[in-house]
Design an enzyme around this catalytic site. Sequence first.
Site, PDB file in Angstrom:
ATOM      1  CB  CYS A  81      27.448  44.744 -16.384  1.00 56.41           C
ATOM      2  SG  CYS A  81      28.755  45.543 -15.429  1.00 56.41           S
ATOM      3  CG  HIS A 118      26.432  49.264 -16.624  1.00 56.09           C
ATOM      4  ND1 HIS A 118      26.191  47.918 -16.440  1.00 56.09           N
ATOM      5  CD2 HIS A 118      25.728  49.621 -17.731  1.00 56.09           C
ATOM      6  CE1 HIS A 118      25.371  47.483 -17.376  1.00 56.09           C
ATOM      7  NE2 HIS A 118      25.083  48.499 -18.171  1.00 56.09           N
ATOM      8  CG  ASP A 134      22.937  48.164 -20.881  1.00 54.60           C
ATOM      9  OD1 ASP A 134      23.764  47.358 -20.424  1.00 54.60           O
ATOM     10  OD2 ASP A 134      22.438  49.065 -20.197  1.00 54.60           O
TER      11      ASP A 134
END
Length: 274
Positions: A81, A118, A134
């Site tokens: 991420c 995250h 995202d």
Amino acid sequence: MSPDDPAYGWHGDLLDLDAYLARIGVEGELPPTVGTLRVLMRAHALAIPFENLEIVLGRPILLGVEDLQAKMVRASRGGYCFEHVTLFAAVLERLGFGVTGLSARVRMGSGALRPATHALLRVAAEDGGDWICDVGFGHGQLEPIELADGAGTTRDRWAFRLERGVEGWLLYAGPLDLHSFTLDPRYAIDYVVFDHYVSTHPRSPFVGRLIAQCVRPEIRYALDGTTLTSTRVDGTDETVRLEPGEVPKVLEEVFGIVLDEQDTARLVAVLAAG
């Protein structure tokens, strides 16, 4: 943001934008509009896989734009991420979007309080609205979602939606709550700190465990160690157990990740020992 402190930005000036666009297969004019954001996010998600191979192979995760370009653009690798989000933020900044980093607590339906490990982005387009992007979760959100309670997207039948909760916002994939986040801004240097914990702490799920994921219009692939799961948009899935020596070929054929001879041998040894 201080105009004199580069730490507040995403270093889009260091980006080889043409090389990035070639990597994800996008051409043409790219004004900082919602339409452009949709095109870029879908192309990025389909072209660049989620993977944590550097950690498994005993190398650090580097978040400098030059490092990310060398790995994810020129070497056609993926990332996890913090890598995806930092690279995508640099792209959007370069194109004139407003970009704010955010952090989220992974839930995956557990309801448990977990640390904010995250990364995702809040993006402002010139034609209006704030949008949640995202690109680094691995579950394959294919287009931005407007930052509004109940907003959602069903691109290629993969359904995502936002809900406003008591302590912030929640992102759902179908009925599953993936993570919760607040709108407190995070910066590139924050991701460096988060990345160090996630990539080195012995209790991190990314340490000592191979994870690779990618999304296609009709199917998602997830490799967890030597277990490959294929999930279709109708919810059906198939699981295959691999031998350690089969994993490099699967990485190449399914995820588009080609390892050199040395990394292949190291990876097979790690998987065999695990």
